[in-house]
Scaffold this active site. Structure first.
Site, PDB file in Angstrom:
ATOM      1  N   CYS A  94      -6.064   0.553   5.284  1.00 48.42           N
ATOM      2  CA  CYS A  94      -6.184   0.405   6.736  1.00 48.42           C
ATOM      3  C   CYS A  94      -7.602   0.718   7.194  1.00 48.42           C
ATOM      4  CB  CYS A  94      -5.193   1.328   7.443  1.00 48.42           C
ATOM      5  SG  CYS A  94      -3.472   0.991   7.019  1.00 48.42           S
ATOM      6  N   ARG A 150      -0.421  -3.238  10.897  1.00 47.32           N
ATOM      7  CA  ARG A 150       0.998  -3.131  10.572  1.00 47.32           C
ATOM      8  C   ARG A 150       1.853  -2.629  11.731  1.00 47.32           C
ATOM      9  NH1 ARG A 150      -2.431  -2.488   6.695  1.00 47.32           N
ATOM     10  NH2 ARG A 150      -2.037  -3.415   4.670  1.00 47.32           N
ATOM     11  N   HIS A 177      -6.927   4.755  11.457  1.00 52.97           N
ATOM     12  CA  HIS A 177      -6.644   6.179  11.641  1.00 52.97           C
ATOM     13  C   HIS A 177      -7.848   6.891  12.255  1.00 52.97           C
ATOM     14  CE1 HIS A 177      -2.720   6.264   9.762  1.00 52.97           C
ATOM     15  NE2 HIS A 177      -3.185   5.506   8.792  1.00 52.97           N
ATOM     16  N   CYS A 233      -2.280   4.008  -0.379  1.00 50.13           N
ATOM     17  CA  CYS A 233      -2.884   2.999  -1.256  1.00 50.13           C
ATOM     18  C   CYS A 233      -1.977   2.745  -2.453  1.00 50.13           C
ATOM     19  CB  CYS A 233      -4.245   3.485  -1.745  1.00 50.13           C
ATOM     20  SG  CYS A 233      -5.397   3.759  -0.397  1.00 50.13           S
ATOM     21  N   SER A 263       4.390   2.238   9.285  1.00 54.85           N
ATOM     22  CA  SER A 263       5.423   2.153   8.253  1.00 54.85           C
ATOM     23  C   SER A 263       6.416   3.296   8.335  1.00 54.85           C
ATOM     24  CB  SER A 263       4.796   2.081   6.858  1.00 54.85           C
ATOM     25  OG  SER A 263       4.189   0.824   6.661  1.00 54.85           O
ATOM     26  N   CYS A 316      -5.138   6.474   4.519  1.00 50.63           N
ATOM     27  CA  CYS A 316      -4.994   5.192   3.836  1.00 50.63           C
ATOM     28  C   CYS A 316      -6.362   4.643   3.500  1.00 50.63           C
ATOM     29  CB  CYS A 316      -4.226   4.205   4.710  1.00 50.63           C
ATOM     30  SG  CYS A 316      -3.998   2.587   3.947  1.00 50.63           S
ATOM     31  N   GLU A 353       0.854  -1.171   0.000  1.00 54.07           N
ATOM     32  CA  GLU A 353       0.000   0.000   0.000  1.00 54.07           C
ATOM     33  C   GLU A 353       0.901   1.236   0.000  1.00 54.07           C
ATOM     34  OE1 GLU A 353      -1.809  -3.329   0.662  1.00 54.07           O
ATOM     35  OE2 GLU A 353      -0.772  -2.640   2.420  1.00 54.07           O
ATOM     36  N   CYS A 412       2.801  -0.181   4.286  1.00 53.20           N
ATOM     37  CA  CYS A 412       1.607   0.619   4.027  1.00 53.20           C
ATOM     38  C   CYS A 412       2.018   2.079   4.001  1.00 53.20           C
ATOM     39  CB  CYS A 412       0.539   0.371   5.085  1.00 53.20           C
ATOM     40  SG  CYS A 412      -1.023   1.193   4.700  1.00 53.20           S
TER      41      CYS A 412
END
Length: 573
Positions: free
Chosen positions: A63, A485, A67, A555, A508, A60, A13, A552
């Site tokens: 996900c 993640r 968030h 996207c 990430s 994202c 992503e 991630c």
């Protein structure tokens, strides 16, 4: 010396570039570069804090909800805003569904092709594949006719010459080790997982109205609970559907995902010695028990803490408000801070783009310069790996019985030591075992929610502090979660009812971030060092380790030009 460049890394992503310098085919150092600017933090400034989750969720599209969860928790933390037990349980179920859905999809649709040679499956014996499935689990799709049909479908797909998402696979690479029958089995489950994930996503829609990006609300959950049929989405019928979805998820995890992981791992045990990374692990914790008091650190299903240097005997506490603990530096990032080359705690964080990298056509990156749109987060100055491996290690180290049973059983079955977890294969296994732990726990949370409803408590929202007139003039707070993640937190500063500063440090960023001012590598970079590439033009070894983190960065898309030609570049210089 030669340099291998993969840009973009696909089946992730977001937009990621990896450069790896090699000597005699061995990676001596690597650079992880996020090549897309997010900048959503700046969009937040001046807005109503109650609206932040809807914008933050768009960081994202994969996900989907984490968030949003971190954002509403940040506002609730800033305003000392408690939420009802039912809301906590609903959030647990939504986050848990995200974990199970995301981990299964990652294994089959993003990561499996690093281990499974799809084209090899064309030479599989369907009868032998059926026997293999019957030996692995009682999964009902286990007949010779079923696998013969899957093989025929695959044959038609390959024979058409239009391989689609399989077109750039390194089929026939000597690093592929599975027998054809296991390749066919995994391909069949790849297809089944596509249908399974559609069903699993219903839980988010039941609680949040839609998926992806379900609805949230500061102060609770945006769903009414009612036992009367037809009154709300979560009437008795909806509640029964939630239970059915959880059991469907459990069945696939127990009878497909876990057996497949162990079966594939037997052929790749050498990867239990590759790809460790920095050796430090951090969790923020997740899944609060609403009936276990108000101390976050003691009521979390996944504990909060740090493990340093593989030492499972000592868990270091984490304080997300302490300005000396979590900090972000930008010495190798395309940002600048007003105060110069310093590291900032997110409450004082800044998102000030300052691109100084190469212009198209892109030359190789310079390691002593800025080379990424990701910052370099550190905990007390140290790089941290976050994610499923960190969580499983934390649960194991803190004596969680179910985790210890699963981990010890898997290691015994594979005849591997505990140190095998610190590896590329260890991340893959930890993600699978965590999925089972959470799928099982979801029934516990569901049972608690139903028990609470039977006791007469139907409250899902706290209205006490909903209006800005009751807020303090200034406030700040942090909302944390464990995304699939890894550790995710949003820090918010509120002034006069509006957002004055907002910073999100995503998993990430911890894992894929670049070197810091001291030259310390991020986890991706450290994990690649020492890899031997059998064929630098087909660097499957790099993909296996990078994908084991489940990147991630946003996207991901597969880039093609107007004529349909791939724009992905793998170069060896």
């Amino acid at each position: 010396m030669s340099t291998v460049v993969i840009d973009p890394v696909t089946r992730i992503e977001g937009h990621l570039r990896i450069e790896a310098e090699t000597e005699n085919g061995v990676i001596t150092r690597a650079m992880s570069s996020g090549t897309m600017l997010r900048g959503i933090e700046n969009i937040m400034i001046g807005r109503d804090p109650r609206d932040a989750w809807a914008i933050a969720q768009r960081i994202c599209g994969v996900c989907t909800l984490v968030h949003g969860i971190a954002s509403v928790r940040a506002v609730e933390n800033a305003l000392a805003y408690p939420i009802p037990p039912n809301a906590e349980l609903i959030r647990n179920l939504m986050i848990g569904a995200q974990f199970v859905h995301d981990h299964v999809m990652h294994f089959y649709h993003l990561h499996a092709l690093d281990w499974v040679d799809v084209v090899s499956a064309l030479s599989a014996d369907p009868a032998a594949t059926a026997n293999l499935q019957q030996c692995l689990s009682p999964w009902p799709n286990n007949s010779t006719a079923y696998f013969a049909d899957v093989k025929q479908r695959l044959s038609g797909f390959v024979g058409s010459g239009q391989l689609g998402i399989f077109a750039n696979g390194y089929w026939g690479h000597p690093e592929y080790k599975l027998p054809p029958e296991l390749n066919l089995l995994a391909f069949a489950h790849y297809l089944e997982a596509l249908d399974w994930q559609r069903k699993a996503s219903r839980l988010h829609a039941l609680f949040g109205g839609k998926n992806p990006h379900p609805n949230f609300i500061v102060g609770g959950a945006p769903v009414a609970l009612d036992g009367q049929p037809g009154k709300t989405a979560l009437d008795a019928s909806g509640q029964a559907l939630v239970e059915a979805v959880i059991k469907e998820m459990q069945a696939f995890v127990d009878q497909v995902y876990v057996p497949d992981t162990l079966a594939i791992a037997r052929y790749y045990k050498d990867w239990s010695r590759r790809g460790e990374g920095v050796g430090n692990f951090m969790t923020y914790g997740e899944f609060p028990d609403p009936f276990a008091g108000t101390d976050d650190t003691s009521r979390l299903f996944v504990p909060r803490g740090v493990i340093l240097g593989r030492d499972l005997s000592t868990i270091h506490p984490v304080d997300l408000d302490d300005p000396n603990e979590v900090q972000e530096g930008v010495s190798h990032s395309w940002y600048q801070y007003a105060a110069g080359p310093v590291s900032l705690h997110p409450y004082a964080g800044e998102t000030r783009p300052n691109y100084t990298g190469p212009q198209p056509p892109y030359a190789n990156l310079e390691m002593d310069q800025a080379y990424s749109w990701l910052k370099s987060p550190r905990w007390k100055g140290l790089p941290m790996e976050v994610g499923p491996l960190a969580r499983v290690l934390m649960l194991y180290a803190t004596g969680h019985a179910a985790t210890q049973t699963l981990v010890d059983g898997a290691l015994a079955e594979l005849k591997l030591p505990i140190t095998a977890l610190y590896s590329t294969l260890g991340r893959v296994a930890a993600r699978t075992l965590e999925t089972k732990l959470i799928a099982d726990q979801m029934l516990v949370w569901y049972g608690q929610l139903m028990g609470n409803l039977k006791s007469g408590d139907r409250s899902t929202h706290n209205d006490a502090l909903f209006y800005p007139g009751s807020w303090p003039t200034s406030a700040q707070g942090v909302g944390y979660t464990e995304a699939p993640r890894g550790a995710l937190a949003h820090w918010i500063v509120i002034q006069d009812g509006r957002i004055a500063n907002y910073q999100a440090v995503v998993p990430s960023t911890w894992n894929a971030g670049p070197r810091d001012a001291l030259g310390q590598e991020g986890p991706y970079e450290a994990a690649l060092r020492g890899h031997t590439l059998l064929d630098p033009a087909q660097p499957i070894e790099i993909l296996r380790t990078i994908h084991s983190f489940d990147p991630c960065l946003a996207c991901a898309v597969h880039l093609v030009d107007p004529d349909g030609e791939s724009l992905m570049r793998i170069t060896v210089a």
